[in-house]
Scaffold this motif. Structure first.
Motif, mmCIF file in Angstrom:
data_model
loop_
_atom_site.group_PDB
_atom_site.id
_atom_site.type_symbol
_atom_site.label_atom_id
_atom_site.label_comp_id
_atom_site.label_asym_id
_atom_site.label_seq_id
_atom_site.Cartn_x
_atom_site.Cartn_y
_atom_site.Cartn_z
ATOM 1 N N ALA A 7 0.990 -1.123 -0.005
ATOM 2 C CA ALA A 7 0.240 -0.083 -0.151
ATOM 3 C C ALA A 7 1.009 1.200 0.144
ATOM 4 O O ALA A 7 1.827 1.359 0.834
ATOM 5 N N LYS A 8 0.460 2.178 -0.788
ATOM 6 C CA LYS A 8 1.193 3.445 -0.985
ATOM 7 C C LYS A 8 0.975 4.291 0.215
ATOM 8 O O LYS A 8 -0.168 4.506 0.833
ATOM 9 N N ALA A 9 1.919 4.874 0.976
ATOM 10 C CA ALA A 9 1.987 5.783 1.999
ATOM 11 C C ALA A 9 1.203 7.052 1.742
ATOM 12 O O ALA A 9 1.200 7.534 0.544
ATOM 13 N N HIS A 10 0.617 7.801 2.485
ATOM 14 C CA HIS A 10 -0.035 8.863 2.189
ATOM 15 C C HIS A 10 -0.484 9.782 3.679
ATOM 16 O O HIS A 10 0.142 9.369 4.708
ATOM 17 N N VAL A 11 -1.026 10.934 3.636
ATOM 18 C CA VAL A 11 -0.908 11.775 4.772
ATOM 19 C C VAL A 11 -1.852 11.104 5.780
ATOM 20 O O VAL A 11 -2.698 10.200 5.494
ATOM 21 N N VAL A 33 -2.713 10.965 19.089
ATOM 22 C CA VAL A 33 -2.290 10.537 17.763
ATOM 23 C C VAL A 33 -3.275 10.033 16.639
ATOM 24 O O VAL A 33 -4.002 9.096 17.374
ATOM 25 N N PRO A 34 -3.435 10.435 15.667
ATOM 26 C CA PRO A 34 -4.411 9.834 14.711
ATOM 27 C C PRO A 34 -4.233 8.277 14.642
ATOM 28 O O PRO A 34 -3.201 7.745 14.709
ATOM 29 N N GLU A 35 -5.499 7.615 14.528
ATOM 30 C CA GLU A 35 -5.411 6.271 14.496
ATOM 31 C C GLU A 35 -4.966 5.972 13.100
ATOM 32 O O GLU A 35 -4.172 4.966 12.933
ATOM 33 N N GLY A 36 -5.097 6.764 11.978
ATOM 34 C CA GLY A 36 -4.387 6.338 10.910
ATOM 35 C C GLY A 36 -3.296 7.009 10.550
ATOM 36 O O GLY A 36 -3.323 8.431 10.253
ATOM 37 N N ASP A 37 -1.917 6.477 10.535
ATOM 38 C CA ASP A 37 -0.809 7.384 10.327
ATOM 39 C C ASP A 37 -0.362 7.492 8.834
ATOM 40 O O ASP A 37 0.740 8.166 8.528
ATOM 41 N N GLY A 38 -1.224 6.999 7.981
ATOM 42 C CA GLY A 38 -0.992 6.922 6.713
ATOM 43 C C GLY A 38 -0.032 6.192 6.081
ATOM 44 O O GLY A 38 0.665 6.245 4.978
ATOM 45 N N GLY A 39 0.411 5.086 7.021
ATOM 46 C CA GLY A 39 1.723 4.389 6.506
ATOM 47 C C GLY A 39 3.106 4.752 6.840
ATOM 48 O O GLY A 39 3.850 4.132 6.111
ATOM 49 N N ALA A 40 3.017 6.061 7.383
ATOM 50 C CA ALA A 40 4.280 6.535 7.692
ATOM 51 C C ALA A 40 4.424 7.271 8.997
ATOM 52 O O ALA A 40 3.235 7.413 9.608
ATOM 53 N N GLN A 41 5.410 7.208 9.455
ATOM 54 C CA GLN A 41 5.669 7.815 11.019
ATOM 55 C C GLN A 41 5.176 9.248 11.087
ATOM 56 O O GLN A 41 5.326 9.928 10.239
ATOM 57 N N CYS A 85 4.600 12.153 3.869
ATOM 58 C CA CYS A 85 3.917 12.534 2.727
ATOM 59 C C CYS A 85 3.267 13.968 2.739
ATOM 60 O O CYS A 85 2.498 14.560 1.854
ATOM 61 N N GLY A 86 3.213 14.471 4.072
ATOM 62 C CA GLY A 86 2.431 15.815 4.026
ATOM 63 C C GLY A 86 1.575 15.798 5.442
ATOM 64 O O GLY A 86 1.751 15.047 6.236
ATOM 65 N N ALA A 87 0.779 16.851 5.274
ATOM 66 C CA ALA A 87 -0.203 17.187 6.751
ATOM 67 C C ALA A 87 -1.356 16.592 6.429
ATOM 68 O O ALA A 87 -2.068 16.282 5.331
#
Length: 301
Positions: A7-11, A33-41, A85-87
């Motif tokens: 899966a590709k990382a996202h915000v 902390v958001p439950e979904g980190d977008g696949g990146a720290q 990946c951004g905000a």
């Protein structure tokens, strides 16, 4: 067999503001902390205060303090998270209100006067519970970057300063394990010295750091042990402001058995034959103004 593509990382998804503690000119924020980190720290957070997004703060943890706010004002608070990946989107706005500053302004203004107006500060503190006093102390520190007790000590000495310092430093009431007899002895010793010097603080500490029930027991015990109302001896304190302030903190004399020291002395002198018989009118005045219960009490004494 085919391999599933990673899966590709996202915000990340937006954080959620979990706690806001408001003061007169600042606020303490906490968020999850958001439950979904977008696949990146998650790397950092932005905090925006006010809907115009003109006050932007950065944090690397899940809490921060925002300063330099206006008292009695509303603010919109939002948080967003960053990863590589951004905000994220901004969190749902949380509308908060800063607290008013009348108590702080009154205290600070009184301490700036020459001489300082300690009676007003006492009148304010004596109507506040422990929690309100703690909040006042914390807000004063945040507002003026100084300790209120230290500021009082810097401009004033004597009984009122000791009383205000005791009110500011009081523990939760009823914490004392001293007996009414021990408290009565402290008041007796202090009033024998007219509350001067080091004797003012023990008097203040006994009266301030007791629950209303404990103060009532002290007043009753004082009559039993010394044959005098505690109010009579507190009235002997030489510092007028301190004297009047302390008397405001004790229950009214009407709640306790009436003491007839002057009348007893007069009756004894008359019956010993030390006064002319023409003064029997004074005896009549003593008797006719008493209730039946008071006459019984006078006779017992």
């Amino acid at each position: 067999a085919t391999r599933t593509a990673a899966a590709k990382a996202h915000v990340p998804s937006p954080p959620i503001v979990t706690s806001v503690e408001m003061y007169a000119r600042s606020m303490e924020l906490q968020w999850a902390v958001p439950e979904g980190d977008g696949g990146a720290q998650i790397t950092s957070f932005d905090i925006v205060v006010d809907s115009t997004h003109d006050q932007l703060y950065e944090a690397f943890d899940t809490s921060t303090v925002v300063n330099f706010l206006e008292p009695s004002s509303s603010y919109s608070v939002q948080v967003r998270a960053w990863n590589s990946c951004g905000a994220s989107d901004w969190s749902i706005p949380s509308i908060q209100f800063t607290k008013p500053l009348p108590e702080l302004e009154r205290v600070h203004s009184c301490l700036q006067q020459e001489p300082p107006i300690l009676w007003t500060i006492f009148s304010l503190l004596s109507t506040m519970d422990d929690g309100s006093i703690e909040h006042l102390k914390e807000s004063y520190q945040q507002e003026y970057h100084s300790d209120i007790a230290s500021d009082v000590a810097a401009v004033a000495t004597g009984g009122m300063a000791a009383l205000i310092d005791t009110l500011l430093g009081q523990p939760h009431r009823s914490a004392s394990k001293a007996s009414p007899s021990e408290d009565a002895a402290i008041i007796r010793a202090g009033t024998r010295e007219r509350g001067q010097g080091a004797y003012a603080r023990p008097i203040a500490e006994v009266i301030v750091n007791r629950s209303p029930d404990q103060v009532e027991l002290l007043c009753s015990q004082y009559v039993l042990e010394y044959g005098r109302m505690v109010h009579e001896d507190l009235s002997l304190l030489v510092d007028e402001d301190f004297r009047e302030a302390i008397l405001q903190l004790v229950p009214p004399q009407s709640l306790f058995p009436v003491h007839f020291t002057d009348q007893l002395d007069l009756l004894n002198s008359m019956l010993e034959g030390d006064m002319p018989t023409t003064d029997w009118e004074k005896l009549v005045d003593i008797v006719v103004e008493k209730s039946a219960a008071q006459l019984d009490d006078l006779q017992d004494k």
